[in-house]
Scaffold this motif. Sequence first.
Motif, PDB file in Angstrom:
ATOM      1  N   THR A   1      31.779  45.397 -14.272  1.00 20.34           N
ATOM      2  CA  THR A   1      32.348  44.043 -14.729  1.00 20.34           C
ATOM      3  C   THR A   1      33.830  44.248 -15.090  1.00 20.34           C
ATOM      4  OG1 THR A   1      31.957  44.767 -17.119  1.00 20.34           O
ATOM      5  CG2 THR A   1      30.120  43.503 -15.817  1.00 20.34           C
ATOM      6  N   GLY A   2      34.528  43.256 -15.552  1.00 22.25           N
ATOM      7  CA  GLY A   2      35.777  43.550 -15.722  1.00 22.25           C
ATOM      8  C   GLY A   2      36.847  43.237 -14.418  1.00 22.25           C
ATOM      9  N   TYR A   3      36.550  42.419 -13.457  1.00 23.04           N
ATOM     10  CA  TYR A   3      37.405  42.378 -12.482  1.00 23.04           C
ATOM     11  C   TYR A   3      38.709  41.614 -12.792  1.00 23.04           C
ATOM     12  CZ  TYR A   3      34.770  37.765 -11.964  1.00 23.04           C
ATOM     13  OH  TYR A   3      33.904  36.750 -12.094  1.00 23.04           O
ATOM     14  N   GLN A   4      38.561  40.616 -13.800  1.00 21.71           N
ATOM     15  CA  GLN A   4      40.056  39.821 -14.297  1.00 21.71           C
ATOM     16  C   GLN A   4      40.871  40.647 -14.748  1.00 21.71           C
ATOM     17  OE1 GLN A   4      39.196  36.229 -16.363  1.00 21.71           O
ATOM     18  NE2 GLN A   4      41.382  35.977 -16.807  1.00 21.71           N
ATOM     19  N   GLU A   5      40.103  41.569 -15.829  1.00 22.23           N
ATOM     20  CA  GLU A   5      41.033  42.469 -16.513  1.00 22.23           C
ATOM     21  C   GLU A   5      41.761  43.382 -15.565  1.00 22.23           C
ATOM     22  OE1 GLU A   5      38.009  41.376 -19.325  1.00 22.23           O
ATOM     23  OE2 GLU A   5      38.062  41.807 -17.350  1.00 22.23           O
ATOM     24  N   ILE A   6      40.904  44.096 -14.439  1.00 21.68           N
ATOM     25  CA  ILE A   6      41.433  44.681 -13.373  1.00 21.68           C
ATOM     26  C   ILE A   6      42.700  44.172 -12.849  1.00 21.68           C
ATOM     27  CG2 ILE A   6      40.944  45.988 -11.104  1.00 21.68           C
ATOM     28  CD1 ILE A   6      38.156  46.504 -12.352  1.00 21.68           C
ATOM     29  N   PHE A   7      42.452  42.939 -12.246  1.00 22.77           N
ATOM     30  CA  PHE A   7      43.324  42.273 -11.325  1.00 22.77           C
ATOM     31  C   PHE A   7      44.676  41.812 -12.325  1.00 22.77           C
ATOM     32  CE2 PHE A   7      39.686  40.058  -9.115  1.00 22.77           C
ATOM     33  CZ  PHE A   7      39.412  41.372  -8.546  1.00 22.77           C
ATOM     34  N   THR A   8      44.616  41.832 -13.519  1.00 18.45           N
ATOM     35  CA  THR A   8      45.730  41.616 -14.251  1.00 18.45           C
ATOM     36  C   THR A   8      46.513  42.788 -14.954  1.00 18.45           C
ATOM     37  OG1 THR A   8      44.231  40.774 -16.240  1.00 18.45           O
ATOM     38  CG2 THR A   8      45.173  39.124 -14.413  1.00 18.45           C
ATOM     39  N   ASP A   9      45.873  43.947 -14.935  1.00 18.52           N
ATOM     40  CA  ASP A   9      46.186  45.271 -15.562  1.00 18.52           C
ATOM     41  C   ASP A   9      47.678  45.459 -14.959  1.00 18.52           C
ATOM     42  OD1 ASP A   9      46.849  47.607 -16.503  1.00 18.52           O
ATOM     43  OD2 ASP A   9      45.015  48.299 -16.316  1.00 18.52           O
ATOM     44  N   PRO A  10      48.906  45.607 -15.544  1.00 20.58           N
ATOM     45  CA  PRO A  10      50.265  46.231 -14.810  1.00 20.58           C
ATOM     46  C   PRO A  10      50.066  47.455 -14.411  1.00 20.58           C
ATOM     47  CG  PRO A  10      50.561  45.059 -17.033  1.00 20.58           C
ATOM     48  CD  PRO A  10      49.009  45.093 -17.002  1.00 20.58           C
TER      49      PRO A  10
END
Length: 375
Positions: free
Chosen positions: A42-51
């Motif tokens: 899970t957490g793909y959105q967090e991954i994609f927006t992680d600097p």
Amino acid sequence: MKYQSKKKALILLADGTIFHGKAVGDKEGTAFGEVCFNTGMTGYQEIFTDPSYFGQLMVTTNAHIGNYGTSIHESESETVKIAGLICKNFSYDYSRPLADLSLEEFLEKNKLFAISDVDTRALVSYIRDNGAMNAVVSTDVNNIEGLKKKLKEVPSMEGLELASKVSTEEAYYYGKENATYKIAALDIGIKKNILRNLAKRDAYIKVFPYNASFEEMSAWNPDAYFISNGPGDPEPLTDAIAAAKGMIASGKPLFGICLGHQVIALANGVSTYKMHNGHRGINHPVLNKVTGKGEITSQNHGFAINREETEANALLEITHVHLNDHTVAGIKMKDRDVFSVQYHPEASPGPHDADYLFDDFFGLIQKNTKETVKV
């Protein structure tokens, strides 16, 4: 499902290896970057927006991506930071009532090119064996030689300074101005959830740009310092390393996460190196050598600090070790209230085994401020 993508796409690795897929949404596009993989379920959105992922082509190992959509509350920065997405099954429809957009809409909004229907097990196995490398994803499937030529022009992640690409341009504040503690944070790719974790423990944070000097940060008279996560090679960050030396010399508490951990090591004379394929996922096992307990952690890094040099450094103690490959996952200074970890205790959506590190940081701040008052 609304439709199946039909437009052919490919992944061309720097060594000439090719994997095939199809463009998400039948969009034409091309994207370059270092190809890497994340094992999180899970957490793909967090991954994609992680600097920290700036400039990387992300391969997701979970078979289904997009099935719970996206939410405005789950981004770690204002925009998508990955260079492109590579997945097996892309879900055009989603089933979570709290979602704001489908993943397709989210990617379109952020102008991110993605390809699906890729044999991600084969691709990840190849990267695992041959190491992270530059690659291109494209629908220009009949122009292999042209893509190879452009790919050769993409700089290697080793030696690449990227903090300036994701850091704030001007200092800003986060939290309540009347909070008990003041923390000066050096932004070399900071995540929103780090700021949330600091603020909810009664801190007012001033976030400084990546090239801020220690003199600029100390002028605010903070109770403690923090150095964030971020992308790229840590060794070119000469300004951040110099600032870290000032923070250490100040005697005030200092906490570093991920890239910040590497910067603190460099400030202590310990070198860093590019890993074979890095650690990226939310199930990495770490041993806390102080307590003897194991922790399941969220990790995202392609560089690590030199273990032999750390062990030989009289000022440093290794506090955490990655159990898969025994790389250094945490250090502290023996004569200062300074510590850092290579993983993410602020992990969202999780795991939360390492939440205590923020409490440890505030314990040092409380001790330090009480001592200051006594003096």
